[in-house]
Design an enzyme around this catalytic site. Sequence first.
Site, PDB file in Angstrom:
ATOM      1  N   ASP A 139      -3.194   2.046   5.240  1.00 40.27           N
ATOM      2  CA  ASP A 139      -1.994   1.930   6.316  1.00 40.27           C
ATOM      3  C   ASP A 139      -1.799   2.425   7.582  1.00 40.27           C
ATOM      4  O   ASP A 139      -2.393   3.464   7.970  1.00 40.27           O
ATOM      5  CB  ASP A 139      -0.998   1.550   5.305  1.00 40.27           C
ATOM      6  N   LYS A 175      10.052 -11.046   8.518  1.00 39.45           N
ATOM      7  CA  LYS A 175       9.962 -12.069   7.506  1.00 39.45           C
ATOM      8  C   LYS A 175      10.478 -13.309   7.923  1.00 39.45           C
ATOM      9  O   LYS A 175      10.237 -14.291   7.137  1.00 39.45           O
ATOM     10  CB  LYS A 175      10.434 -11.557   6.341  1.00 39.45           C
ATOM     11  N   ARG A 188      15.555  -0.678   3.447  1.00 40.76           N
ATOM     12  CA  ARG A 188      15.887  -0.020   4.675  1.00 40.76           C
ATOM     13  C   ARG A 188      17.434  -0.309   4.899  1.00 40.76           C
ATOM     14  O   ARG A 188      17.822  -0.030   6.174  1.00 40.76           O
ATOM     15  CB  ARG A 188      14.723  -0.244   5.791  1.00 40.76           C
ATOM     16  N   HIS A 219      -2.882  -2.624   6.426  1.00 40.26           N
ATOM     17  CA  HIS A 219      -2.357  -3.745   5.728  1.00 40.26           C
ATOM     18  C   HIS A 219      -1.714  -4.828   6.559  1.00 40.26           C
ATOM     19  O   HIS A 219      -0.830  -5.633   6.013  1.00 40.26           O
ATOM     20  CB  HIS A 219      -1.478  -3.163   4.413  1.00 40.26           C
ATOM     21  N   ASP A 229       3.049 -11.465   9.558  1.00 38.84           N
ATOM     22  CA  ASP A 229       2.756 -10.910   8.335  1.00 38.84           C
ATOM     23  C   ASP A 229       1.313 -10.435   8.205  1.00 38.84           C
ATOM     24  O   ASP A 229       0.372 -11.411   8.317  1.00 38.84           O
ATOM     25  CB  ASP A 229       3.150 -11.682   7.297  1.00 38.84           C
ATOM     26  N   ARG A 281       2.816   6.634   0.325  1.00 42.94           N
ATOM     27  CA  ARG A 281       3.674   6.943  -0.943  1.00 42.94           C
ATOM     28  C   ARG A 281       2.908   6.973  -2.101  1.00 42.94           C
ATOM     29  O   ARG A 281       1.982   6.121  -2.221  1.00 42.94           O
ATOM     30  CB  ARG A 281       4.840   5.824  -1.060  1.00 42.94           C
ATOM     31  N   LYS A 290       0.176 -16.119  -2.194  1.00 42.83           N
ATOM     32  CA  LYS A 290      -1.227 -16.190  -3.079  1.00 42.83           C
ATOM     33  C   LYS A 290      -0.348 -16.235  -4.626  1.00 42.83           C
ATOM     34  O   LYS A 290      -1.217 -16.800  -5.580  1.00 42.83           O
ATOM     35  CB  LYS A 290      -2.055 -14.998  -3.015  1.00 42.83           C
ATOM     36  N   GLY A 343       5.901  -3.376  -3.474  1.00 39.63           N
ATOM     37  CA  GLY A 343       5.059  -3.225  -2.381  1.00 39.63           C
ATOM     38  C   GLY A 343       3.712  -3.941  -2.499  1.00 39.63           C
ATOM     39  O   GLY A 343       3.301  -3.707  -3.634  1.00 39.63           O
ATOM     40  N   LEU A 347       1.260 -11.575   0.189  1.00 44.46           N
ATOM     41  CA  LEU A 347       0.626 -11.770  -1.221  1.00 44.46           C
ATOM     42  C   LEU A 347       1.609 -12.717  -1.835  1.00 44.46           C
ATOM     43  O   LEU A 347       1.067 -13.284  -2.773  1.00 44.46           O
ATOM     44  CB  LEU A 347       0.678 -10.492  -2.044  1.00 44.46           C
ATOM     45  N   VAL A 348       2.713 -12.951  -1.495  1.00 42.68           N
ATOM     46  CA  VAL A 348       3.627 -13.713  -2.245  1.00 42.68           C
ATOM     47  C   VAL A 348       3.173 -15.188  -2.095  1.00 42.68           C
ATOM     48  O   VAL A 348       3.076 -15.905  -3.012  1.00 42.68           O
ATOM     49  CB  VAL A 348       5.011 -14.045  -1.536  1.00 42.68           C
TER      50      VAL A 348
END
Length: 766
Positions: free
Chosen positions: A159, A298, A331, A183, A392, A24, A399, A39, A396-397
């Site tokens: 990706d 998750k 989604r 990723h 995962d 995208r 960090k 994202g 990034l969350v």
Amino acid sequence: MTSRRAGEKPPVRRQRRLLVVSYRLPFRLEEGKLAQNAGGLVSALFAYARAHGSQSDPGGFEELVWIGASTNSAAELASAEREADMPRVRLVPVTIPPRLDRQFYEGCSNDLIWPLFHSFPDLADFRATNYEAYQKANALFCRLVEKEARDGDVIWVHDYHLLLLPGMLRQALPAAAIGLFLHIPFPSFEIFRLIPRTWRVALLEGMLGAHLVGFHTQDYATHFLEAVSRCLDGATDQMVVDSVHGRSRVGAFPIGIDAREFELERNTAAVQQCRDDIRRAIGDHRLMFSVDRLDYTKGLLQRLLAYEEFLERFPRWLGEIVFNMVVIPSRDTIPRYQKMKKEIESTVGRINGLYSTLDWRPIVYQYRSIPRAELIALYDMADIGLITPMRDGMNLVAKEFVACQPPHRSGVLILSEMTGAAAELREALLINPNDRSEIADAIATALLMSDEQRRSTWTRLRDRVFANDVFTWAEEFLDGVYSARSGTAVPTATGISPAGFRKMREAYRKAAQRVILLDYDGTLVPFHRIPSEAVPDDRVRQVLSHLAADTANQLAIVSGRSTQFLERWFGKEPVTLFAEHGAFRRHPGGDWQQLQADDKHWKNAVIACMRQIWKRSPGAAIEEKATAVVWHYRDMEPVSAKQRTADLERALHELLNDNSDLQIVRGDRIVEVRPKKFSKMHAAREFIGTPPPPFILAIGDDRTDEDLFAAVPPPGYTVKVGNGPTRAAMSVTNPGQVLALLEGLISPASMDPEAIHGAHRGADRI
Ligand code: ADQ
């Protein structure tokens, strides 16, 4: 390498164009304005692009082009209003027809690769039509990149949606430097092998089109290398792979965040406002926070159940702690996701129903996309970041939480060991997301941790998050692409261009005397599972007799095969035969001559040594030749072949320690022990003679043929069949192309140029 920040001058070689390709585009149009898509990938590259794509950064890339799917046209995107701090990126939209997009994106990417690579095989959908759409969509991206690309561009593919693209690009744009970054995790072979054989080979070969293939962790890179060694013929050595495309490097490049930007934003008025609002809402309760996209990877439900266990086992915290769980919509038109959402919501309802009081609710659940200022305020204020994915790529969350915590009141990170981030953030409280009781204990531990303990842990985490930020990640990856593309340490052959072939043919025609040396297996005929069945066909015979019919030509087959085999198949041809790598020679119509006497006592010891390892090596075979002993491992399962063959080599080195007359030689899926005095080099030198004729051509495919190439004096021609390091100057990809080349020399009219230089696309000089 240290991190380079915005404004610092990147290396001079960076003055090229960077083409980023992702599924995208990073922006969409909202009421005529460009808005950033959510994202991890976008967050990371946005920060990098903002720093290196600005006009005030002349040392950066000449231009940044981002190619990706969009429902908007290039003109709409170009004329849209942009925020002042948006990066100068030229957006190239890819229009994917809706049906194709559904099968490619929803189908193959999100219903096959995503669940499998995250180790959820039960959720994988193996529909062939989806994989076909994946191929088509990757080809569509390839056409667009081809249109945009110029010589010298660096192409960075991102990706799991585009795993076939690097292979397509390496063929279409041989001058480009190509990087691929995955990723998400790369799964262990037990899971990867669930993918149908032809697809999994194509996916790996597609990935290996990149000069550099990057993963978040060493574990993922190791899984990838294992898949390559089990599925492809290409050789892997440490972090280097030789495949149909030539050489690729593989590495771990853990993605980071723009940590300083997060830290700065903490002090803005908008974030302060959010902090005040949140404080008013939660009062002086302790705050635990999580934010994720709605996805089964998750561990959202498992997290809630672990929290429930915590409330049950540690009642002293009832009324003291609020868990703010933010789930970003994703989604949710798909039934599986709807079901998951319902389950999460009913569990939240049940837990709140069980424990809430008039003035306290244990869970504040939000199913919405929260503004960035609110996100940063929550990171800042949270006493605990509860990040518990089942799997995962990085996360990034985790960090971002570390970067946003205030030094005077740092909170505690509870992190799933199944995230890529856990490999870096070792000081966090690492938990197994399936172990509710461990998570419950970790929450209790975090709540009781002393200020001193929290501060010292956070300081170490923070240092790492700031040192390995998004700039370091991008710089190191791009540096890696350059060195993988241009590193010249390993000599490889170039393919044969039409001009190169014409020059060779010219030299052939002019020469009054010529020597042509040909290896047999893998050069004149393809390998066969059963070596005795790799026999020459009519085309091989015809080429040889046409070459031999010219009296200016002296023709030899120099092979590791036995005298019996060569005589059986070439005994009647006008060709000199060298058997067992030059230990025996037979002139056309003559008898075999052993070129040097051999002391055979060593063979029994070598065979006994090999037999010890053969007993635990299903598929292996030992061959005794007149002057050599050979270990064949072509039919062994690749991973145990690697281990057993390494064991064998160790044992042989020990055995032959003081025997300097013998050598251990690796060929194509063989290990051979033979006297040093017999080598293709001796045979070739003897055959070439002195002074050498004006035209010499040697063609071979494996390591023993390097000796053949070494014997060819300039300006002779050396051609390697296949890829990988070689001292040969040119390469072709398979025996069919060897025959096309030889046919072309004899009779130019019959030559199919594509058949030969199809090869040179794949084998580029690096
Ligand atoms: P994601 O699955 O998207 O990324 P993650 O790494 O957690 O997962 O990144 C989420 C990102 O979204 C964070 O940067 C967060 O700040 C951002 N975000 C959260 N709420 C937002 C909002 N409302 N609007 C905009 N952005 C928001 C994939 C892989 C990960 C890998 C990343 C990067 O699945 O494992 O870490 O790529 O490689």
